[in-house]
Write an enzyme that holds these catalytic residues in place. Structure first.
Site, PDB file in Angstrom:
ATOM      1  N   THR A   1      37.527  -1.890  36.237  1.00 44.05           N
ATOM      2  CA  THR A   1      36.521  -1.186  37.033  1.00 44.05           C
ATOM      3  C   THR A   1      36.046   0.075  36.319  1.00 44.05           C
ATOM      4  O   THR A   1      34.851   0.379  36.292  1.00 44.05           O
ATOM      5  CB  THR A   1      37.090  -0.831  38.419  1.00 44.05           C
ATOM      6  OG1 THR A   1      37.667  -2.000  39.017  1.00 44.05           O
ATOM      7  CG2 THR A   1      35.995  -0.309  39.340  1.00 44.05           C
TER       8      THR A   1
ATOM      9  N   THR B   1      41.436   3.816  32.493  1.00 44.08           N
ATOM     10  CA  THR B   1      41.682   2.513  31.895  1.00 44.08           C
ATOM     11  C   THR B   1      41.578   1.428  32.963  1.00 44.08           C
ATOM     12  O   THR B   1      41.980   1.639  34.102  1.00 44.08           O
ATOM     13  CB  THR B   1      43.086   2.490  31.269  1.00 44.08           C
ATOM     14  OG1 THR B   1      43.182   3.544  30.293  1.00 44.08           O
ATOM     15  CG2 THR B   1      43.373   1.159  30.589  1.00 44.08           C
ATOM     16  N   GLY B   2      41.035   0.274  32.579  1.00 46.97           N
ATOM     17  CA  GLY B   2      40.973  -0.843  33.511  1.00 46.97           C
ATOM     18  C   GLY B   2      39.574  -1.407  33.640  1.00 46.97           C
ATOM     19  O   GLY B   2      38.594  -0.817  33.175  1.00 46.97           O
TER      20      GLY B   2
ATOM     21  N   GLY C   1      49.123   1.787  36.559  1.00 45.49           N
ATOM     22  CA  GLY C   1      50.008   1.441  35.455  1.00 45.49           C
ATOM     23  C   GLY C   1      50.026  -0.023  35.099  1.00 45.49           C
ATOM     24  O   GLY C   1      50.832  -0.451  34.276  1.00 45.49           O
TER      25      GLY C   1
ATOM     26  N   GLU D   1      47.028   8.655  31.810  1.00 42.57           N
ATOM     27  CA  GLU D   1      46.088   8.744  32.927  1.00 42.57           C
ATOM     28  C   GLU D   1      46.460   9.892  33.851  1.00 42.57           C
ATOM     29  O   GLU D   1      45.598  10.678  34.267  1.00 42.57           O
ATOM     30  CB  GLU D   1      46.072   7.421  33.695  1.00 42.57           C
ATOM     31  CG  GLU D   1      45.409   6.275  32.936  1.00 42.57           C
ATOM     32  CD  GLU D   1      45.597   4.944  33.622  1.00 42.57           C
ATOM     33  OE1 GLU D   1      44.741   4.066  33.417  1.00 42.57           O
ATOM     34  OE2 GLU D   1      46.597   4.761  34.341  1.00 42.57           O
TER      35      GLU D   1
ATOM     36  N   LYS E   1      41.930  -3.828  46.332  1.00 45.73           N
ATOM     37  CA  LYS E   1      42.940  -2.831  45.957  1.00 45.73           C
ATOM     38  C   LYS E   1      43.388  -1.969  47.138  1.00 45.73           C
ATOM     39  O   LYS E   1      44.329  -1.179  47.002  1.00 45.73           O
ATOM     40  CB  LYS E   1      42.390  -1.927  44.847  1.00 45.73           C
ATOM     41  CG  LYS E   1      41.935  -2.668  43.600  1.00 45.73           C
ATOM     42  CD  LYS E   1      43.074  -3.419  42.948  1.00 45.73           C
ATOM     43  CE  LYS E   1      42.621  -4.204  41.739  1.00 45.73           C
ATOM     44  NZ  LYS E   1      42.135  -3.362  40.645  1.00 45.73           N
TER      45      LYS E   1
ATOM     46  N   GLY F   1      40.731   3.870  37.621  1.00 51.12           N
ATOM     47  CA  GLY F   1      40.965   2.805  38.576  1.00 51.12           C
ATOM     48  C   GLY F   1      42.336   2.902  39.209  1.00 51.12           C
ATOM     49  O   GLY F   1      43.053   3.895  39.046  1.00 51.12           O
ATOM     50  N   ALA F   2      42.720   1.883  39.945  1.00 51.60           N
ATOM     51  CA  ALA F   2      44.028   1.850  40.587  1.00 51.60           C
ATOM     52  C   ALA F   2      44.431   0.405  40.814  1.00 51.60           C
ATOM     53  O   ALA F   2      43.581  -0.474  40.964  1.00 51.60           O
ATOM     54  CB  ALA F   2      44.009   2.604  41.911  1.00 51.60           C
ATOM     55  N   ASP F   3      45.736   0.183  40.851  1.00 55.70           N
ATOM     56  CA  ASP F   3      46.250  -1.146  41.194  1.00 55.70           C
ATOM     57  C   ASP F   3      46.352  -1.322  42.704  1.00 55.70           C
ATOM     58  O   ASP F   3      46.235  -2.431  43.217  1.00 55.70           O
ATOM     59  CB  ASP F   3      47.622  -1.354  40.544  1.00 55.70           C
ATOM     60  CG  ASP F   3      47.558  -1.254  39.036  1.00 55.70           C
ATOM     61  OD1 ASP F   3      46.630  -1.826  38.437  1.00 55.70           O
ATOM     62  OD2 ASP F   3      48.434  -0.594  38.442  1.00 55.70           O
TER      63      ASP F   3
END
Length: 235
Positions: free
Chosen positions: A35, A32-33, A107, A115, A133, A88-90
């Site tokens: 990218t 999700t996201g 998240g 995820e 990131k 993806g990642a935050d």
């Protein structure tokens, strides 16, 4: 696609590079996201050209996009294995000499429980990100999905761990964010997280916590989109 934060070109480069790792017949975890959305769109184009894959979406958003681009969907309980997960990642620890190298916070879209389930099940888990990131240590707030009846109790327990939790508020409606699983999200600010593995263990042990956004030791690689292409970090 216009996205907030980071470079659209870098996000696209990372997502499309990850999509190139998908082979015919693969079962693919669809994260999700913004990218990851570029990866899903690239996979849709490959499917139109004859690639045969099945996708396991991790959120309503990724499911909807996958259906729009023509990816056949399935579920974890209907397959024997997940060949590759793209997510993806935050924030990503980018410090080769650090114990937490490759650790993630996820998240921001409140989909981290699903995820983590899909990413953990995958034979290979690839993170897609732009340079914004990357960080030497994790320092963003950690999303913690909690059972609705437990959110005040969990908030107290998280304060004991050194955080100031905030119940995530919804945008466009009154009240809190409700996850696809029907739960609430506490955003827990710990400051600089020097030992993400230990913190992850403490959070997982709290009754009422469904899942937290610390992903430690799960990623196999991070594809970082840049102005010059894609840098690959293998772990």
């Amino acid at each position: 696609m216009k996205t907030a934060g980071g470079s659209d070109a870098a996000k696209r480069a990372a997502g499309e590079r990850a999509a190139e790792a998908v082979e015919d017949g693969f079962v693919v975890g669809l994260g999700t996201g913004s990218t990851t959305a570029y990866a899903i769109e690239a996979l849709g184009r490959a499917v139109a050209d004859g690639l045969e894959i099945r996708g396991i979406p991790t959120s309503f958003q990724s499911r909807r996009l996958a259906l729009e681009v023509g990816i056949e969907l399935t579920t974890l309980d209907a397959v024997e294995t997940v060949d590759l997960a793209i997510d993806g990642a935050d924030q990503v620890v980018d410090a080769p000499d650090a114990d937490g190298h490759g650790a993630l916070i996820k998240g921001g879209g409140a989909a981290h429980a699903r995820e983590k389930l899909v990413d953990t099940a995958a034979d290979r888990f690839v993170v897609v990100a732009d340079p914004s990131k990357l960080a030497p240590t994790l320092e963003r707030s950690v999303p913690v999905e909690v059972l609705p009846d437990a959110h005040t109790v969990i908030a107290d327990r998280v304060r004991d761990l050194g955080s100031e939790p905030t119940l995530r508020a919804a945008e466009g409606k009154d009240g809190p964010v409700v996850t696809d699983n029907g739960n609430l999200v506490l955003d827990c600010a710990f400051g600089s997280i020097e030992d993400p593995d230990t913190l992850a263990t403490h959070l997982s042990r709290l009754p009422g916590v469904v899942e937290h956004g610390l992903f430690v030791g799960l990623a196999d690689a991070t594809y970082v989109g840049t102005a010059d292409g894609v840098d690959v970090r293998e772990y």
